[in-house]
Design a protein around this motif. Structure first.
Motif, PDB file in Angstrom:
ATOM      1  N   SER A   1      11.094  27.743  18.462  1.00 45.82           N
ATOM      2  CA  SER A   1      11.707  27.253  17.870  1.00 45.82           C
ATOM      3  C   SER A   1      13.080  28.584  16.846  1.00 45.82           C
TER       4      SER A   1
ATOM      5  N   THR B  35      12.662  28.337  14.361  1.00 42.58           N
ATOM      6  CA  THR B  35      12.343  29.567  13.066  1.00 42.58           C
ATOM      7  C   THR B  35      12.292  30.800  13.905  1.00 42.58           C
TER       8      THR B  35
ATOM      9  N   ASN C  77      14.158  19.107   8.779  1.00 43.13           N
ATOM     10  CA  ASN C  77      13.933  19.708   9.734  1.00 43.13           C
ATOM     11  C   ASN C  77      14.130  19.247  11.133  1.00 43.13           C
TER      12      ASN C  77
ATOM     13  N   ARG D 123      17.151  32.840  15.147  1.00 37.47           N
ATOM     14  CA  ARG D 123      17.278  32.997  14.486  1.00 37.47           C
ATOM     15  C   ARG D 123      18.432  34.014  15.179  1.00 37.47           C
TER      16      ARG D 123
ATOM     17  N   ALA E  90      11.027  23.175  15.548  1.00 43.74           N
ATOM     18  CA  ALA E  90       9.514  24.478  15.631  1.00 43.74           C
ATOM     19  C   ALA E  90       7.509  22.896  16.169  1.00 43.74           C
TER      20      ALA E  90
END
Length: 157
Positions: free
Chosen positions: A120, A122, A4, A127, A109
């Motif tokens: 984030s 994610t 992470n 992305r 995150a």
């Protein structure tokens, strides 16, 4: 398990929260439980049940923080550079439809806070941005519908 990504500041915040839970909150809760036990019958003792519930929540959070820290990959954005969007980059975007400019920093995150201008890694937008350069157009499928952005600048600070 997957690493992470997190900044040094985010890692320090998680470490500090874990330390506080273990060294301050946990002993305080143990004392609350002991005090509530002294009041007698535990089956109808609201203080005891509240303290046990708080203990359960705190222990769960401690386990969660320990897991996050175990999987953390500390990346310092100030030591990064380049023209492509990656973790830690601050990206200036132009909405192709409205022309409105926005700036986001791509973080982990646990650190992302839209009110502070960070998203984030994610998220659908982040992305879509990864690997893009200045001048690239990015189409993003978002909950409010599809949007198109142009990358105006990529900054590492």
């Amino acid at each position: 398990m997957e690493k992470n990504p997190i900044t040094p500041e985010g890692h320090a915040k998680l470490r500090d929260e874990l330390h506080n839970l273990k060294s301050v909150e946990r002993p305080k809760i143990i004392q609350m439980i002991a005090t509530a036990r002294e009041h007698g019958d535990l089956s109808e003792n609201a203080e005891y049940h509240a303290a046990r519930e708080k203990q359960s929540f705190t222990e769960g959070r401690i386990k969660e923080l320990e897991a996050k820290l175990a999987l953390a990959e500390v990346i310092d954005p100030s030591k990064l550079s380049g023209a492509k969007v990656a973790f830690g980059a601050t990206v200036v975007l132009s909405n192709a439809t409205t022309g409105e400019e926005t700036k986001y920093q791509i973080l982990g995150a646990d650190e992302a806070d839209l009110t502070k201008g960070s998203i984030s890694i994610t998220s659908p937008l982040a992305r879509s941005l990864l690997g893009k350069e200045v001048g690239d157009e990015v189409k993003v499928r978002m909950p409010g519908g599809d949007r198109t952005y142009e990358v105006l600048d990529v900054i590492y600070k």
